[in-house]
Motif scaffolding. Structure first.
Motif, PDB file in Angstrom:
ATOM      1  N   PRO A 248       0.797  -1.236   0.000  1.00 52.10           N
ATOM      2  CA  PRO A 248       0.000   0.000   0.000  1.00 52.10           C
ATOM      3  C   PRO A 248       0.829   1.285   0.000  1.00 52.10           C
ATOM      4  O   PRO A 248       0.605   2.152  -0.862  1.00 52.10           O
ATOM      5  CB  PRO A 248      -0.870  -0.148   1.256  1.00 52.10           C
ATOM      6  CG  PRO A 248      -1.045  -1.629   1.389  1.00 52.10           C
ATOM      7  CD  PRO A 248       0.297  -2.210   0.995  1.00 52.10           C
ATOM      8  N   ASP A 252       1.289   3.999  -3.405  1.00 51.02           N
ATOM      9  CA  ASP A 252       1.014   5.437  -3.335  1.00 51.02           C
ATOM     10  C   ASP A 252       2.253   6.268  -3.629  1.00 51.02           C
ATOM     11  O   ASP A 252       2.166   7.333  -4.259  1.00 51.02           O
ATOM     12  CB  ASP A 252       0.461   5.795  -1.949  1.00 51.02           C
ATOM     13  CG  ASP A 252      -1.021   5.471  -1.800  1.00 51.02           C
ATOM     14  OD1 ASP A 252      -1.583   4.827  -2.708  1.00 51.02           O
ATOM     15  OD2 ASP A 252      -1.617   5.856  -0.774  1.00 51.02           O
ATOM     16  N   TYR A 317      -4.963  11.281  -4.520  1.00 47.99           N
ATOM     17  CA  TYR A 317      -6.426  11.234  -4.559  1.00 47.99           C
ATOM     18  C   TYR A 317      -7.055  12.572  -4.191  1.00 47.99           C
ATOM     19  O   TYR A 317      -8.223  12.642  -3.823  1.00 47.99           O
ATOM     20  CB  TYR A 317      -6.937  10.132  -3.625  1.00 47.99           C
ATOM     21  CG  TYR A 317      -6.526   8.754  -4.092  1.00 47.99           C
ATOM     22  CD1 TYR A 317      -7.154   8.140  -5.158  1.00 47.99           C
ATOM     23  CD2 TYR A 317      -5.464   8.080  -3.464  1.00 47.99           C
ATOM     24  CE1 TYR A 317      -6.761   6.881  -5.601  1.00 47.99           C
ATOM     25  CE2 TYR A 317      -5.068   6.820  -3.902  1.00 47.99           C
ATOM     26  CZ  TYR A 317      -5.723   6.230  -4.967  1.00 47.99           C
ATOM     27  OH  TYR A 317      -5.331   4.986  -5.409  1.00 47.99           O
ATOM     28  N   ARG A 331      -7.580   1.842  -4.428  1.00 53.30           N
ATOM     29  CA  ARG A 331      -6.495   1.275  -3.619  1.00 53.30           C
ATOM     30  C   ARG A 331      -6.643  -0.243  -3.502  1.00 53.30           C
ATOM     31  O   ARG A 331      -5.660  -0.987  -3.565  1.00 53.30           O
ATOM     32  CB  ARG A 331      -6.459   1.920  -2.242  1.00 53.30           C
ATOM     33  CG  ARG A 331      -5.854   3.327  -2.245  1.00 53.30           C
ATOM     34  CD  ARG A 331      -5.578   3.798  -0.820  1.00 53.30           C
ATOM     35  NE  ARG A 331      -4.645   4.912  -0.812  1.00 53.30           N
ATOM     36  CZ  ARG A 331      -4.985   6.178  -0.515  1.00 53.30           C
ATOM     37  NH1 ARG A 331      -6.239   6.461  -0.225  1.00 53.30           N
ATOM     38  NH2 ARG A 331      -4.085   7.134  -0.534  1.00 53.30           N
ATOM     39  N   ARG A 335      -3.876  -2.799  -5.054  1.00 52.87           N
ATOM     40  CA  ARG A 335      -3.179  -3.668  -4.092  1.00 52.87           C
ATOM     41  C   ARG A 335      -3.360  -5.137  -4.463  1.00 52.87           C
ATOM     42  O   ARG A 335      -2.382  -5.907  -4.501  1.00 52.87           O
ATOM     43  CB  ARG A 335      -3.702  -3.418  -2.674  1.00 52.87           C
ATOM     44  CG  ARG A 335      -3.148  -4.413  -1.641  1.00 52.87           C
ATOM     45  CD  ARG A 335      -3.680  -4.154  -0.258  1.00 52.87           C
ATOM     46  NE  ARG A 335      -5.121  -4.231  -0.143  1.00 52.87           N
ATOM     47  CZ  ARG A 335      -5.816  -5.360  -0.055  1.00 52.87           C
ATOM     48  NH1 ARG A 335      -5.192  -6.543  -0.105  1.00 52.87           N
ATOM     49  NH2 ARG A 335      -7.133  -5.337   0.068  1.00 52.87           N
TER      50      ARG A 335
END
Length: 374
Positions: A248, A252, A317, A331, A335
């Motif tokens: 995660p 990002d 985002y 997400r 993932r």
């Protein structure tokens, strides 16, 4: 002052970075203000009473509205992306990923963007909505024609394509008119009420266009960016196989460095100074996400991948009241895709036969990305 860049043949981020360092807010008569630095972008995002989202004459539910309409729409629509729904959808998403990766691994070499990312994004968004598989090819074809119409700048073509999507939504609405609200998310949406009334066809089409077309484009671009990063970062590729819990923050951070969405628009609602320029009501602004997320004033060594970097300044985002409502779904999809891709491969490399091709503005990421999966 020079106009904002359209694209670079190699990497458009280079031009965005250069322009951001010359001025925080660029100006051109055609596109008016372009906000490139992180501090000014953050101000636009948080001062929603000064910088409005209602930039179009057509419905753009929910984030194309300002309060109080925006508040009512978000209150009704945000529960569709609540944690319990994401948990229920994860096994469905994982099944789609697994089936597509099984086919991809048989090819060995594939164009990730054309042969995997776009079809996956359409399939997974359709599954989330409960749309039948027969609709998926129709949606993918519509998406291609919509992009062509947008690039042409022909308003008549754009309007005609938009009407086609409304007809598709009307078909889905008719098919679910007598169904129970809990049949699937689309059926629930058809029964949804905002301020005591059901959404009309244009509002429904706007919501579903955001949840399909908008999400498909950014998810597909994100996949290309992430797979390219894996293919060019073998050490991290192996580390993430051994430590998938790091995915995660890694995802990002990669998408901060190389963003999947180029820009969004705003309209000035009252006189204001921004970045050393004076703006009046009615002036138009373009927020350049990629430039802001690479601003060295907000991110030390912004080109460097740092998994322990403070995630709070990341505008992947958005921020403020108009933060992307579909972020939890995006997400989840990215993932699960990365988990399965790494678990089912031992090596991901760029194919030697064809170099990657960057996308051209207004798209982001890659237009073509040939990789080899082992």
């Amino acid at each position: 002052m020079p106009a904002p860049p359209e694209a670079s043949a190699a990497d458009p981020r280079i031009e965005y970075d250069a322009l951001r360092e010359r001025c925080p807010v660029a100006w051109s008569e055609a596109r008016q203000g372009s906000v490139l630095r992180h501090a000014e972008v953050l101000r636009v995002l948080h001062e929603h009473e000064t910088f409005g989202n209602a930039v179009s004459a057509h419905p753009a539910v929910p984030n194309g509205y300002d309060p109080p309409q925006h508040t009512a729409y978000r209150r009704a629509l945000d529960p569709f992306f609540a944690p319990p729904r994401m948990q229920r959808f994860e096994p469905v998403c994982r099944d789609i990923v697994g089936a597509m990766l099984q086919q991809a691994l048989q090819l060995r070499e594939l164009d990730v963007v054309r042969e995997f990312a776009l079809p996956f994004a359409v399939r997974v968004q359709s599954a989330f909505l409960g749309w039948p598989p027969l609709i998926q090819d129709e949606l993918l074809d519509w998406l291609r024609r919509s992009r062509e119409a947008t690039r042409s700048g022909d308003r008549a073509s754009t309007a005609a394509v938009a009407q086609e999507f409304e007809r598709l939504v009307d078909r889905m609405r008719a098919a679910r008119r007598e169904s129970a609200p809990d049949q699937d998310i689309s059926a629930e949406l058809m029964h949804l009420q905002v301020d005591g009334r059901a959404l009309d066809l244009r509002e429904l089409a706007s919501v579903l266009r955001n949840w399909t077309v908008g999400e498909v484009g950014t998810i597909a671009a994100s996949i290309g960016i992430l797979v390219h990063w894996l293919a060019t970062s073998p050490d991290w590729q192996q580390r993430l196989r051994a430590q998938p819990a790091l995915l995660p923050p890694a995802i990002d951070e990669v998408l901060r460095i190389d963003g999947p969405l180029a820009a969004n628009r705003r309209i000035v609602r009252r006189a204001v100074a921004l970045g050393g320029r004076q703006f009046e009501p009615g002036d138009r602004l373009t927020i350049h996400w990629i430039a802001a997320n690479r601003d060295p004033r907000a991110f030390d060594e912004p080109d460097s991948f740092r998994i322990d970097r403070d995630p709070s300044p990341n505008l992947l985002y958005g921020a403020g009241i108009h933060v992307c409502p579909g972020a939890p779904l995006a997400r989840l999809e990215l993932r699960v895709l990365m988990e399965e891709l790494l678990a089912r491969t031992s090596a991901i490399t760029l194919a030697e036969s064809r170099p990657p091709v960057r996308a051209v503005h207004p798209d982001a990421g890659y237009a073509a990305l040939l990789v080899r999966l082992v």
